[in-house]
Each structure stands twice: as C-alpha cells, then as structure tokens.
Design a protein around this motif. Structure first.
Motif, PDB file in Angstrom:
ATOM      1  N   ILE A  57       3.090 -15.015  -0.410  1.00  0.00           N
ATOM      2  CA  ILE A  57       2.811 -13.606  -0.152  1.00  0.00           C
ATOM      3  C   ILE A  57       1.791 -13.118  -1.175  1.00  0.00           C
ATOM      4  O   ILE A  57       1.933 -13.408  -2.368  1.00  0.00           O
ATOM      5  CB  ILE A  57       4.119 -12.783  -0.273  1.00  0.00           C
ATOM      6  CG1 ILE A  57       5.152 -13.271   0.747  1.00  0.00           C
ATOM      7  CG2 ILE A  57       3.848 -11.292  -0.132  1.00  0.00           C
ATOM      8  CD1 ILE A  57       6.546 -12.698   0.528  1.00  0.00           C
ATOM      9  N   CYS A  58       0.790 -12.393  -0.714  1.00  0.00           N
ATOM     10  CA  CYS A  58      -0.106 -11.742  -1.662  1.00  0.00           C
ATOM     11  C   CYS A  58       0.614 -10.508  -2.193  1.00  0.00           C
ATOM     12  O   CYS A  58       1.079  -9.664  -1.435  1.00  0.00           O
ATOM     13  CB  CYS A  58      -1.423 -11.314  -1.018  1.00  0.00           C
ATOM     14  SG  CYS A  58      -2.503 -10.467  -2.200  1.00  0.00           S
ATOM     15  N   THR A  59       0.726 -10.414  -3.514  1.00  0.00           N
ATOM     16  CA  THR A  59       1.488  -9.304  -4.081  1.00  0.00           C
ATOM     17  C   THR A  59       0.615  -8.415  -4.972  1.00  0.00           C
ATOM     18  O   THR A  59       1.070  -7.803  -5.922  1.00  0.00           O
ATOM     19  CB  THR A  59       2.755  -9.823  -4.793  1.00  0.00           C
ATOM     20  OG1 THR A  59       3.443  -8.754  -5.389  1.00  0.00           O
ATOM     21  CG2 THR A  59       2.428 -10.841  -5.850  1.00  0.00           C
ATOM     22  N   GLY A 104      -5.967  -5.525   5.004  1.00  0.00           N
ATOM     23  CA  GLY A 104      -5.152  -6.614   5.551  1.00  0.00           C
ATOM     24  C   GLY A 104      -4.137  -7.172   4.579  1.00  0.00           C
ATOM     25  O   GLY A 104      -3.526  -8.201   4.849  1.00  0.00           O
ATOM     26  N   HIS A 105      -3.949  -6.489   3.460  1.00  0.00           N
ATOM     27  CA  HIS A 105      -3.083  -7.028   2.398  1.00  0.00           C
ATOM     28  C   HIS A 105      -1.699  -7.427   2.900  1.00  0.00           C
ATOM     29  O   HIS A 105      -1.195  -8.497   2.584  1.00  0.00           O
ATOM     30  CB  HIS A 105      -2.963  -5.994   1.278  1.00  0.00           C
ATOM     31  CG  HIS A 105      -1.861  -6.268   0.314  1.00  0.00           C
ATOM     32  ND1 HIS A 105      -1.872  -7.361  -0.524  1.00  0.00           N
ATOM     33  CD2 HIS A 105      -0.690  -5.622   0.084  1.00  0.00           C
ATOM     34  CE1 HIS A 105      -0.762  -7.351  -1.243  1.00  0.00           C
ATOM     35  NE2 HIS A 105      -0.034  -6.325  -0.895  1.00  0.00           N
ATOM     36  N   ALA A 106      -1.099  -6.540   3.724  1.00  0.00           N
ATOM     37  CA  ALA A 106       0.289  -6.769   4.145  1.00  0.00           C
ATOM     38  C   ALA A 106       0.430  -8.047   4.960  1.00  0.00           C
ATOM     39  O   ALA A 106       1.508  -8.631   5.030  1.00  0.00           O
ATOM     40  CB  ALA A 106       0.801  -5.580   4.950  1.00  0.00           C
ATOM     41  N   LEU A 121      -2.182  -5.386  -4.074  1.00  0.00           N
ATOM     42  CA  LEU A 121      -2.826  -4.610  -3.006  1.00  0.00           C
ATOM     43  C   LEU A 121      -4.328  -4.883  -3.021  1.00  0.00           C
ATOM     44  O   LEU A 121      -5.017  -4.562  -3.987  1.00  0.00           O
ATOM     45  CB  LEU A 121      -2.546  -3.126  -3.219  1.00  0.00           C
ATOM     46  CG  LEU A 121      -3.058  -2.194  -2.125  1.00  0.00           C
ATOM     47  CD1 LEU A 121      -2.481  -2.558  -0.771  1.00  0.00           C
ATOM     48  CD2 LEU A 121      -2.757  -0.748  -2.462  1.00  0.00           C
ATOM     49  N   CYS A 122      -4.832  -5.523  -1.933  1.00  0.00           N
ATOM     50  CA  CYS A 122      -6.202  -6.038  -1.977  1.00  0.00           C
ATOM     51  C   CYS A 122      -7.072  -5.504  -0.839  1.00  0.00           C
ATOM     52  O   CYS A 122      -8.203  -5.936  -0.681  1.00  0.00           O
ATOM     53  CB  CYS A 122      -6.173  -7.563  -1.966  1.00  0.00           C
ATOM     54  SG  CYS A 122      -5.326  -8.254  -0.541  1.00  0.00           S
ATOM     55  N   GLY A 123      -6.556  -4.569  -0.044  1.00  0.00           N
ATOM     56  CA  GLY A 123      -7.358  -4.012   1.038  1.00  0.00           C
ATOM     57  C   GLY A 123      -6.513  -3.812   2.293  1.00  0.00           C
ATOM     58  O   GLY A 123      -5.292  -3.925   2.246  1.00  0.00           O
TER      59      GLY A 123
END
Ligand SMILES: [Cu+2]
Length: 263
Positions: A204-206, A212-214, A208-210
């Motif tokens: 999981i990307c944890t 599509g982050h979720a 907040l990167c934009g």
C-alpha cells in the motif's frame, strides 16, 4: 494554603489506573496478522509504548481529578485564586519523568530497529520503483528481471529493498511486515524485511501522492524459494532503461544541499 499533597496515594492511584488501562489496551490486536520476523518485535515495542502512554495519561488524570475535587471553589466564593510562584520539586519531577520516559523509548526503539536491520548472509536485493500511481519491481540478482504490479519474495530469506521514486514521495508499506519506508525522488532509500509466513498480501502506498493515491497498491506474494525461483525465471521483461538510469543517478548523486538551489 496548599497543604501537603498525598503523593503516595496519588502515585498508587496512578499505578492502579495504568494497570487497568493497559489490561484493556494491550490484549487488543492493533496491528493484525504478522508475516515477518520484525512483526513480533514491533508489536512488543507498541505494547511497551501503550503501557508508558497509559502511565502518563493516568498521572495527568489523577492530578486533574484530585485538583478538581480538592480545590473546588466553595459556593459563593468569587475571589481570585492565590498566586503561585513556582514549585521546585514539581518542576524537577515534570522535567525528569518525561525525560526518562522519552530516553527509554528512544533507546528501546533504536535497539529494535538495529536488530531488524541487522544484515543477514545472502540477502535478496529487490529494486522498488514507485510512480504515480503504480509499483514495479526489479531483481538485480536475477538479470534485472522486471515485474509490474506484483512483488514476489521467498520465505525465510532476508530481502533488502532499494526504493526509488520517479516523481513525488511515495511510501512502501506492507502492513503484515510492519515495515514502512518513504520512496523519495533522487535518493535510494532502503528497507530490510525477512518474510516468515507464506501468503498473499498488499503493498500500500502510505504517502498521499495525488489523485490516484488510494488505488496505488500492488500484490505481494510470499512463497517457497522453489516457487519464487520459478516465478522470477518466467519473467520476460527486463527493467526498462529509464528506470535503470534512475537507479544509477540515485546512487551516484547525493541530493544537493538545500542552499545550493538558491531557493
Ligand atoms: Cu500514494
């Protein structure tokens, strides 16, 4: 007049409350299933922090409720409170106790981290590439075999992840492994994990990167060394050239000092 505080009784009440809160909080399985050798160590660390936090919370609550009960204004008393000019014993105590707690927490965390990151013999190196909003993986020891959106690792072997970001800051997190590490553009960051439970997990990307982050996730498969060898052997693609360049640039150039940009 303040009179003498019943310190022994307040301390006893603090200990009782700490025990009660800890007895409720510690048995809760906050982190869920563990799947790496780091997991039980980090879970223990969390439990110790819960007990220490319960102690601080209990101490504050006992003093608060004692003050509310003992120094409540009598009905009709409209006078101001007595001015207070410091209390050396109290000030030494509220400096010393948090200092000891924080230093203990820092020392213990340090010990756990260096234990987790202790290099093992024959680790597997995996390059992790993150970009808005996808993960991909390279295996430098396997001819730079390349996998998009799916990470496989063998059971019971230390994996050293080398992380690269192609755009913004992302963060690598497999909850069952407990390890979390930021992927920062221009820098190679590393994380060490020894998976010890076969299964399928989620990366999981944890950070907040934009937009599509979720949905920035990847499948993680921990499997027997034989199955892993077979899977990695069947990968057709090599790490694409632009990604290889980002690896080389990352490792050769350290980030410029902030003042160098003139910002
Ligand atoms: Cu993200």
């Amino acid at each position: 007049m303040m009179g003498r505080l019943p310190i022994a009784k307040m301390f006893a009440a603090t200990i009782v409350l700490t025990v009660v809160i800890s007895a409720v909080m510690v048995p809760i399985n906050w982190d869920g299933q563990g799947a790496s050798t780091a997991a039980p160590k980090i879970d223990d660390l969390l439990n110790v922090m819960i007990v220490l936090s319960s102690f601080v919370f209990s101490l504050v609550m006992v003093m608060l409720f004692y003050a509310l009960w003992k120094f409540k204004a009598k009905p009709g008393d409209e006078s101001d409170g007595e001015p207070i000019h410091g209390n050396t014993r109290l000030e030494v105590a509220w400096t010393l106790i948090p200092t000891i707690i924080v230093l203990f927490g820092a020392g213990y965390s340090w010990a756990v981290l260096s234990d987790i990151e202790e290099p093992a013999d024959n680790p597997l190196t995996v390059d992790v590439f993150s970009q808005q909003y996808a993960w991909s993986f390279g295996y430098p020891g396997k001819g730079n075999a390349y996998s998009q959106g799916e990470l496989h690792v063998p059971l019971d072997r230390q994996v050293q992840f080398k992380m690269h970001s192609l755009d913004v800051i992302h963060s690598f997190w497999v909850p069952e492994w407990r390890i979390k590490k930021d992927n920062v553009p221009g820098i190679t960051t590393t994380a060490t994990v020894t998976p010890d439970r076969v299964g399928t997990y989620q990366l999981i990307c944890t950070e907040l990167c934009g937009f599509g982050h979720a949905s920035m996730r990847a499948k993680v498969v921990v499997e027997s060394p034989a199955k892993f060898q077979k899977w990695v052997g069947e990968l057709k693609q090599k790490v694409p050239q632009p990604l290889m360049e980002s690896v080389i640039q990352d490792t050769q150039t350290n980030p410029e000092p902030l003042s160098a940009g003139g910002a």
